[in-house]
Every structure is written in structure tokens, then in C-alpha cells.
Design a protein around this motif. Structure first.
Motif, PDB file in Angstrom:
ATOM      1  N   ARG A  30      36.140  17.133  23.006  1.00  0.00           N
ATOM      2  CA  ARG A  30      35.951  17.467  21.597  1.00  0.00           C
ATOM      3  C   ARG A  30      34.511  17.906  21.329  1.00  0.00           C
ATOM      4  O   ARG A  30      34.270  18.941  20.685  1.00  0.00           O
ATOM      5  CB  ARG A  30      36.307  16.267  20.725  1.00  0.00           C
ATOM      6  N   GLU A  31      33.554  17.135  21.842  1.00  0.00           N
ATOM      7  CA  GLU A  31      32.153  17.438  21.574  1.00  0.00           C
ATOM      8  C   GLU A  31      31.682  18.666  22.339  1.00  0.00           C
ATOM      9  O   GLU A  31      30.879  19.454  21.833  1.00  0.00           O
ATOM     10  CB  GLU A  31      31.282  16.227  21.931  1.00  0.00           C
ATOM     11  N   ALA A  35      30.315  22.038  20.635  1.00  0.00           N
ATOM     12  CA  ALA A  35      28.965  22.534  20.943  1.00  0.00           C
ATOM     13  C   ALA A  35      28.968  23.971  21.433  1.00  0.00           C
ATOM     14  O   ALA A  35      27.894  24.544  21.668  1.00  0.00           O
ATOM     15  CB  ALA A  35      28.309  21.638  21.999  1.00  0.00           C
ATOM     16  N   GLY A  36      30.144  24.565  21.600  1.00  0.00           N
ATOM     17  CA  GLY A  36      30.214  25.976  21.936  1.00  0.00           C
ATOM     18  C   GLY A  36      30.586  26.294  23.373  1.00  0.00           C
ATOM     19  O   GLY A  36      30.570  27.468  23.760  1.00  0.00           O
ATOM     20  N   MET A  37      30.932  25.283  24.173  1.00  0.00           N
ATOM     21  CA  MET A  37      31.381  25.555  25.538  1.00  0.00           C
ATOM     22  C   MET A  37      32.786  26.153  25.477  1.00  0.00           C
ATOM     23  O   MET A  37      33.697  25.581  24.871  1.00  0.00           O
ATOM     24  CB  MET A  37      31.365  24.278  26.374  1.00  0.00           C
ATOM     25  N   GLU A  38      32.945  27.313  26.102  1.00  0.00           N
ATOM     26  CA  GLU A  38      34.212  28.024  25.966  1.00  0.00           C
ATOM     27  C   GLU A  38      35.366  27.345  26.711  1.00  0.00           C
ATOM     28  O   GLU A  38      36.508  27.349  26.249  1.00  0.00           O
ATOM     29  CB  GLU A  38      34.065  29.468  26.465  1.00  0.00           C
ATOM     30  N   TRP A  39      35.079  26.788  27.889  1.00  0.00           N
ATOM     31  CA  TRP A  39      36.116  26.161  28.700  1.00  0.00           C
ATOM     32  C   TRP A  39      35.634  24.800  29.189  1.00  0.00           C
ATOM     33  O   TRP A  39      34.452  24.639  29.513  1.00  0.00           O
ATOM     34  CB  TRP A  39      36.466  27.020  29.910  1.00  0.00           C
ATOM     35  N   GLU A  71      45.638  17.385  22.533  1.00  0.00           N
ATOM     36  CA  GLU A  71      45.806  16.909  21.158  1.00  0.00           C
ATOM     37  C   GLU A  71      44.518  16.992  20.348  1.00  0.00           C
ATOM     38  O   GLU A  71      44.560  16.999  19.113  1.00  0.00           O
ATOM     39  CB  GLU A  71      46.286  15.452  21.166  1.00  0.00           C
ATOM     40  N   VAL A  72      43.358  17.048  21.035  1.00  0.00           N
ATOM     41  CA  VAL A  72      42.087  16.995  20.311  1.00  0.00           C
ATOM     42  C   VAL A  72      41.318  18.307  20.345  1.00  0.00           C
ATOM     43  O   VAL A  72      40.385  18.498  19.545  1.00  0.00           O
ATOM     44  CB  VAL A  72      41.193  15.840  20.819  1.00  0.00           C
ATOM     45  N   VAL A  73      41.668  19.221  21.267  1.00  0.00           N
ATOM     46  CA  VAL A  73      41.074  20.560  21.268  1.00  0.00           C
ATOM     47  C   VAL A  73      42.181  21.569  21.545  1.00  0.00           C
ATOM     48  O   VAL A  73      43.199  21.228  22.155  1.00  0.00           O
ATOM     49  CB  VAL A  73      39.954  20.714  22.330  1.00  0.00           C
ATOM     50  N   PRO A  74      42.036  22.804  21.118  1.00  0.00           N
ATOM     51  CA  PRO A  74      43.055  23.814  21.409  1.00  0.00           C
ATOM     52  C   PRO A  74      43.225  23.999  22.917  1.00  0.00           C
ATOM     53  O   PRO A  74      42.243  23.966  23.674  1.00  0.00           O
ATOM     54  CB  PRO A  74      42.490  25.078  20.756  1.00  0.00           C
ATOM     55  N   PRO A  75      44.455  24.182  23.386  1.00  0.00           N
ATOM     56  CA  PRO A  75      44.682  24.371  24.819  1.00  0.00           C
ATOM     57  C   PRO A  75      43.867  25.515  25.424  1.00  0.00           C
ATOM     58  O   PRO A  75      43.565  25.482  26.614  1.00  0.00           O
ATOM     59  CB  PRO A  75      46.188  24.662  24.892  1.00  0.00           C
ATOM     60  N   GLU A  76      43.503  26.488  24.616  1.00  0.00           N
ATOM     61  CA  GLU A  76      42.753  27.645  25.117  1.00  0.00           C
ATOM     62  C   GLU A  76      41.364  27.283  25.638  1.00  0.00           C
ATOM     63  O   GLU A  76      40.622  28.142  26.114  1.00  0.00           O
ATOM     64  CB  GLU A  76      42.624  28.702  24.032  1.00  0.00           C
ATOM     65  N   HIS A  77      41.001  26.009  25.558  1.00  0.00           N
ATOM     66  CA  HIS A  77      39.736  25.552  26.115  1.00  0.00           C
ATOM     67  C   HIS A  77      39.921  24.693  27.366  1.00  0.00           C
ATOM     68  O   HIS A  77      38.913  24.269  27.964  1.00  0.00           O
ATOM     69  CB  HIS A  77      38.969  24.715  25.079  1.00  0.00           C
ATOM     70  N   GLU A  97      52.742  23.797  30.422  1.00  0.00           N
ATOM     71  CA  GLU A  97      53.498  23.156  29.337  1.00  0.00           C
ATOM     72  C   GLU A  97      52.718  21.986  28.736  1.00  0.00           C
ATOM     73  O   GLU A  97      52.767  21.736  27.530  1.00  0.00           O
ATOM     74  CB  GLU A  97      54.844  22.677  29.876  1.00  0.00           C
ATOM     75  N   ALA A  98      51.960  21.280  29.584  1.00  0.00           N
ATOM     76  CA  ALA A  98      51.192  20.130  29.111  1.00  0.00           C
ATOM     77  C   ALA A  98      49.993  20.546  28.271  1.00  0.00           C
ATOM     78  O   ALA A  98      49.501  19.745  27.463  1.00  0.00           O
ATOM     79  CB  ALA A  98      50.729  19.278  30.290  1.00  0.00           C
ATOM     80  N   GLY A  99      49.507  21.783  28.451  1.00  0.00           N
ATOM     81  CA  GLY A  99      48.419  22.237  27.592  1.00  0.00           C
ATOM     82  C   GLY A  99      47.244  22.892  28.275  1.00  0.00           C
ATOM     83  O   GLY A  99      46.305  23.310  27.602  1.00  0.00           O
ATOM     84  N   ALA A 100      47.241  23.016  29.595  1.00  0.00           N
ATOM     85  CA  ALA A 100      46.158  23.726  30.277  1.00  0.00           C
ATOM     86  C   ALA A 100      46.403  25.231  30.177  1.00  0.00           C
ATOM     87  O   ALA A 100      47.550  25.681  30.261  1.00  0.00           O
ATOM     88  CB  ALA A 100      46.074  23.305  31.738  1.00  0.00           C
ATOM     89  N   ARG A 101      45.336  25.983  30.015  1.00  0.00           N
ATOM     90  CA  ARG A 101      45.471  27.433  29.901  1.00  0.00           C
ATOM     91  C   ARG A 101      44.624  28.201  30.916  1.00  0.00           C
ATOM     92  O   ARG A 101      44.693  29.420  30.972  1.00  0.00           O
ATOM     93  CB  ARG A 101      45.108  27.892  28.478  1.00  0.00           C
ATOM     94  N   MET A 102      43.862  27.492  31.714  1.00  0.00           N
ATOM     95  CA  MET A 102      43.180  28.117  32.842  1.00  0.00           C
ATOM     96  C   MET A 102      43.444  27.267  34.079  1.00  0.00           C
ATOM     97  O   MET A 102      43.479  26.041  34.006  1.00  0.00           O
ATOM     98  CB  MET A 102      41.658  28.229  32.624  1.00  0.00           C
ATOM     99  N   VAL A 103      43.640  27.945  35.199  1.00  0.00           N
ATOM    100  CA  VAL A 103      43.732  27.242  36.468  1.00  0.00           C
ATOM    101  C   VAL A 103      42.789  27.929  37.458  1.00  0.00           C
ATOM    102  O   VAL A 103      42.711  29.158  37.517  1.00  0.00           O
ATOM    103  CB  VAL A 103      45.182  27.192  37.010  1.00  0.00           C
ATOM    104  N   ARG A 104      42.034  27.092  38.169  1.00  0.00           N
ATOM    105  CA  ARG A 104      41.042  27.579  39.133  1.00  0.00           C
ATOM    106  C   ARG A 104      41.500  27.186  40.534  1.00  0.00           C
ATOM    107  O   ARG A 104      41.879  26.038  40.768  1.00  0.00           O
ATOM    108  CB  ARG A 104      39.671  26.969  38.840  1.00  0.00           C
ATOM    109  N   PHE A 105      41.423  28.130  41.455  1.00  0.00           N
ATOM    110  CA  PHE A 105      41.866  27.905  42.821  1.00  0.00           C
ATOM    111  C   PHE A 105      40.660  27.864  43.752  1.00  0.00           C
ATOM    112  O   PHE A 105      39.893  28.836  43.826  1.00  0.00           O
ATOM    113  CB  PHE A 105      42.817  29.023  43.261  1.00  0.00           C
ATOM    114  N   CYS A 106      40.484  26.725  44.438  1.00  0.00           N
ATOM    115  CA  CYS A 106      39.478  26.635  45.492  1.00  0.00           C
ATOM    116  C   CYS A 106      40.066  27.321  46.718  1.00  0.00           C
ATOM    117  O   CYS A 106      41.013  26.814  47.321  1.00  0.00           O
ATOM    118  CB  CYS A 106      39.140  25.183  45.802  1.00  0.00           C
TER     119      CYS A 106
END
Length: 310
Positions: A30-31, A35-39, A71-77, A97-106
Motif C-alpha cells: 500500500r505504501e 509513494a509512486g512505485m509502479e510495480w 485487496e489493498v492495491v490494484p492488481p496492475e501493481h 486470477e488471484a490478482g498478479a498482473r506481471m510475471v518475471r522469469f529468471c
């Protein structure tokens, strides 16, 4: 424009076995968003590269954990990171479905095909995607270019250079960003570690060379000596006149709370990690160094490098 990604809850988990209480994780996202962090990278899915006993919630990334943060921030973050060997195709739609909108692959440099296939699947599901090419300091330039091109061709929105060993110099970062920009239309990012105290200088060099995505963590909390410090990075952006949308005061308040709640969050530069950065050795090599006198560890690291046994 620089896109800022907060990796505290994931990379910081290496300091406390990913044991962030849910109430704190919800407060953190939330914080950080305010504070402006996009992701916000909220954790691994199904564990880190090597299994860890009793790993905490930000190392498992279960569906109910993702939902609680959505529930506390938009999934787009909200962002999850994965090692392809730890997940199946079924994990991807469940995370979405749970709410993640970015996935990073190592992406493992030796055998990237399985990871790239999962990446293509994630693109089809609607995820924003990044490929994190790890330990770029140890990669041949031609191989790095191949991996970057394959990642872009598979649909990656961002190709990240991960200075996993914290050993790179600003001129090297600049050269690799320029190289990767020449072979893909994907955006370029930097994930810096701070073994040599150069994370901030390397982030500046990356942006000046054309990178537009930068990872950081509050108090620098991360594996070994940690990552680029979010507070320092936002302060730098402010000094250069790029403060729009960022609230440094809010991040400082978050850092103050972290410092009070997690002893492991305190900035630290263990001397063996400085040695690893100096010799461009991975954190896994730390177990090969003698315990006790740092001079013995230094000599052993030099021998590892000289013999190529790393």
C-alpha cells in the motif's frame, strides 16, 4: 521515463527466510504504491532457485497471499517472479486470477527453452512479462545477445540485466545495456546488487545508456549486501528533477517502520560478500570460502577465480 519496481518482499526475503507477516506485506504494498512505485514484486512462486526449509509466504507466493495484497492495491501493481523449473502452466492462470498482473522469469542461460515457452503462455494470458537474465557479469556477450533476442521474440516486454554477483562497473553496465538494445525492441531493465557499493552508480549508468526499468528495495534489503536502495534512488531522481509521482517522504517512513520491525533489514555489507563482488563470484560460492579470518577467505576466492572453479 523510468519505471520503478520494488523487490523488497522478494529479494529482501533472503535475509529473513521470506518471513514477512501478512499485515506488514499489505502495509508495504500500500505504501510503496502510494509513494509512486509502479510495480511491487511480492514474492517467488513455489520457492527460490534452491529449496529452503520452512520458507515463508513471500517465498511461496500462494494464491491466497496474492489475493490478500490485491485487496489493498490494484492488481496492475502486483508482480510475481518465478524460476521456470518450479512452476507449471497451471500456476500462471492461477496467479493471474488471484490478482498478479506481471510475471518475471529468471532465465537459465544454458537451457532457456522451457522458460521461454512459459513466457509465451504468460503473454497469451495477458501478463506484463519480464525476463531476468541472471549473472550477466559472467555471460559471454554473444550469448547475452542471443538470450535477449530470444526473450524479445517470445514476447517479453522487458529484458532485465541482473548483476547477481554485484560485481559490475558502470562502464560495463552501459556497454551491456547498449548491446541488448541493439538486438531487441523490448524495454531494458537493471537489477543491481550492491557488493561493491556501486548499485546506485550502475543504475544511473543503465538509465543514461537507455534502460527504462530499475529494481530497488527499501533499505536495500536483499540477498547478501542487498540491492539498489529505493530511498537513495528516489532521492537521486529528485535531484535530477524527476520527482513527479514519487513521494520520498512516504518511502522514508516505510523504511523507518521496516528498520524497527525487521532486524534483518538493517543495511549491511558482510566482508565475504565484498570479496565475492570483487572476484565476480556468485553467492553460492560463499560456502567454499573458509570461515573465520577474512584474509583466508580472500585468498581462497582468488584461487577459485584463478583456477576457473566457480
Amino acid at each position: 521515463m523510468v519505471i520503478n519496481l520494488d523487490v523488497t518482499l522478494r529479494d529482501g526475503g533472503y535475509r529473513n527466510n521470506f518471513d514477512f507477516p501478512l499485515d506488514y506485506a499489505r502495509h508495504h504494498v500500500r505504501e510503496s504504491v502510494a509513494a509512486g512505485m509502479e510495480w511491487i514484486e511480492i514474492g517467488y512462486r513455489n520457492g527460490s532457485f534452491k529449496p529452503r526449509p520452512d520458507i515463508g509466504r513471500t517465498g511461496l507466493g500462494a494464491d491466497d497471499y496474492i489475493r490478500a495484497l490485491a485487496e489493498v492495491v490494484p492488481p496492475e501493481h502486483l508482480c510475481m517472479i518465478v524460476h521456470p523449473k518450479n512452476i507449471t502452466e497451471d500456476d500462471l492462470p492461477r496467479m493471474y486470477e488471484a490478482g498478479a498482473r506481471m510475471v518475471r522469469f529468471c532465465l537459465p542461460s544454458g537451457a532457456p527453452e522451457a522458460g521461454l515457452a512459459l513466457l509465451a503462455r504468460a503473454v497469451d494470458l495477458g501478463f506484463t512479462t519480464t525476463v531476468n537474465i541472471t549473472r550477466v557479469s559472467q555471460l559471454d556477450g554473444r550469448r547475452l545477445a542471443e538470450l535477449a533476442a530470444m526473450s524479445g521474440d517470445s514476447g517479453a516486454d522487458v529484458v532485465y540485466l541482473a548483476d547477481s554477483n554485484g560485481s559490475m562497473l558502470p562502464r560495463e553496465v552501459s556497454r551491456l545495456v547498449t548491446l541488448v538494445r541493439s538486438v531487441t525492441d523490448a524495454a531494458i531493465g537493471l537489477h543491481a546488487h550492491n557488493n561493491l557499493g556501486l548499485a546506485l552508480a550502475n543504475a544511473i549508468a543503465a538509465v543514461e545508456a537507455g534502460a527504462t526499468w530499475i529494481d530497488s528495495s527499501v533499505l536495500g534489503m536483499g540477498k547478501g549486501p542487498g540491492n539498489l536502495v529505493t530511498e537513495q534512488w528516489l532521492a537521486y531522481l529528485g535531484r535530477r528533477g524527476s520527482t513527479e509521482g514519487h513521494d520520498l517522504g512516504r518511502i522514508l517512513a516505510l523504511a523507518h517502520r521496516m528498520e524497527g520491525e525487521f532486524a534483518e533489514a538493517a543495511p549491511s555489507l558482510p566482508l565475504p560478500d565484498l570479496v565475492l563482488g570483487h572476484f565476480d563470484l556468485s553467492v553460492e560460492e560463499r560456502a567454499k570460502l573458509p570461515q573465520g579470518r577474512i584474509s583466508d577467505a580472500f585468498s581462497a576466492a582468488r584461487e577459485l577465480t584463478a583456477t576457473g572453479a566457480r
